[in-house]
Write a protein that holds these residues in place. Sequence first.
Motif, mmCIF file in Angstrom:
data_model
loop_
_atom_site.group_PDB
_atom_site.id
_atom_site.type_symbol
_atom_site.label_atom_id
_atom_site.label_comp_id
_atom_site.label_asym_id
_atom_site.label_seq_id
_atom_site.Cartn_x
_atom_site.Cartn_y
_atom_site.Cartn_z
ATOM 1 N N GLU A 19 40.370 35.477 38.130
ATOM 2 C CA GLU A 19 41.128 35.638 36.869
ATOM 3 C C GLU A 19 41.009 34.399 35.947
ATOM 4 O OE1 GLU A 19 45.491 36.740 34.906
ATOM 5 O OE2 GLU A 19 45.106 36.621 36.857
ATOM 6 N N GLU A 22 43.123 39.337 49.498
ATOM 7 C CA GLU A 22 42.348 39.182 48.418
ATOM 8 C C GLU A 22 43.292 38.615 47.344
ATOM 9 O OE1 GLU A 22 40.861 43.035 47.411
ATOM 10 O OE2 GLU A 22 39.456 43.108 49.391
ATOM 11 N N THR A 76 35.074 41.508 45.482
ATOM 12 C CA THR A 76 35.988 41.040 44.685
ATOM 13 C C THR A 76 36.180 39.609 44.164
ATOM 14 O OG1 THR A 76 37.853 42.274 46.036
ATOM 15 C CG2 THR A 76 38.707 40.453 44.934
ATOM 16 N N HIS A 113 41.668 37.153 43.625
ATOM 17 C CA HIS A 113 41.916 37.715 42.428
ATOM 18 C C HIS A 113 42.600 36.700 41.577
ATOM 19 C CE1 HIS A 113 41.269 42.153 42.788
ATOM 20 N NE2 HIS A 113 41.811 41.847 43.959
ATOM 21 N N GLN A 114 43.337 35.460 42.041
ATOM 22 C CA GLN A 114 43.707 34.527 41.136
ATOM 23 C C GLN A 114 42.602 33.594 40.669
ATOM 24 O OE1 GLN A 114 46.820 32.567 43.384
ATOM 25 N NE2 GLN A 114 48.373 33.497 42.160
ATOM 26 N N GLN A 158 33.246 40.974 39.141
ATOM 27 C CA GLN A 158 33.913 40.633 37.915
ATOM 28 C C GLN A 158 33.179 39.595 37.241
ATOM 29 O OE1 GLN A 158 37.849 41.857 36.864
ATOM 30 N NE2 GLN A 158 38.410 42.032 39.101
#
Length: 449
Positions: free
Chosen positions: A309, A301, A371, A305-306, A375
């Motif tokens: 973001e 992951e 993931t 996550h990058q 978000q």
Amino acid sequence: MRIGFKFIKTRLSNSWEAIHTSFWFIPSLMLLSAIVAALLMIALDKTIDIDSSSVSRILFDVGPEGARSVLATIAGSMVTVAGVAFSITIVALSLASSQFGPRLLRNFMKDVGNQVALGTFIATFIYCLIVLRSIYAGEENAFVPALSVNFGVLLAIANVGMFIYFIHHVATSIQADQVVANVYYELDNRIDLLFPNTIEAKENEDKASDVENEKQKYTGTYTINAHKSGYLQAIDRDGLVEVAQENNCLIDCQYRPGDFIVQGNKFVTVESMNQFDDDFQSHIESLFIIGSKRTPEQDAEFAIHQLVEVAIRALSPGINDPYTALTCIDHLGSILCKLVNRKFPSPHLKDEEGRLRVILKTTSFTTVTNTAFSQIRQYGNSHVSILKRLLENLITIATLAQQQEQSAVIQHHGEMIERAVREFVPEKDDQEEVISHYRELMHVLDQKN
């Protein structure tokens, strides 16, 4: 007890990750190469006498003072160019940090083009300095290394081209689409390494009751607490199985690569018939790499996550760049489409006799999907274009889904998006536009069932 060869490779990979993401490694190698090249060229000049040749007069027809002037000019120019390149790099890093997030700085620092450009300028400067000090004038013993000086001139010409390339490369690398594409390519390659096998047939996985029955065979529980805080970067899976088999125990790991471990907190439980000493605990701890930051060696992951973001920052009021967020969603959807056909590692590791020895906390398609999309949905719940693009990607993933777990998590995210659009999007026509995509998703999932 010994550390397995595979874990030695993991440690080397972990060290290499730290080295090649630093900004000093390649320039340092080029600096050493420049020193060696300068010494070899000077030695060659001392060995080959070309002072009286016509080639020498054509290529180099100045004395010691002229040679010093040429090399000093090149060296001074390279220091200036290196300073300019360094300043441009710092500006690019600052822009990348503010727009894409500080964690993306790793991608810019490990960029080979930036490292080679800076290393070229510094290496040329050092080369000229070393050759410069070898020139001496005298009535009888004057020495002018003609080949070395001419090679320095060629390096200066090459540096002009390198500087032009560097300007173009930096201007390209800070573009949002290029940043997203670079992260995507790294993630795509990492998936091939972490999940190399495709789904062929349904394997018989140990049930929770079977695992509990296996634990009941042991009379004691031995807890190992973390000796320091940090992110779990890698685990020696084979080493854990070997240790468990040698000591006739069952090792239960509470964390997976990418999780943060707090010092003193329980992170491994050992089910055994015996009590173990401090050496056993130290050996178990040596099979885990804990560091100050997450790394991609075993963390599936990490790059996800990058991308998330970048998407979240693009949706923030300060940046307000929904098109970059849409690009991130498309790339995340592409990765999930690839993962629906990949076999995720089993949390249960067995020895050669088929006995359960290690229980791991592993990544699943559900955790990866959460993931990737959770978000972005939370931060973009009032953006109609974001919700639509999420559903469009979910529809594509649903058409490729092969397992019930995959269909279930896709349906769950579709339902959350449907509730979000009804709550946060006031315009009825916009609501209907998104809900129509939701209905299409449910239709695809119904056909799967």
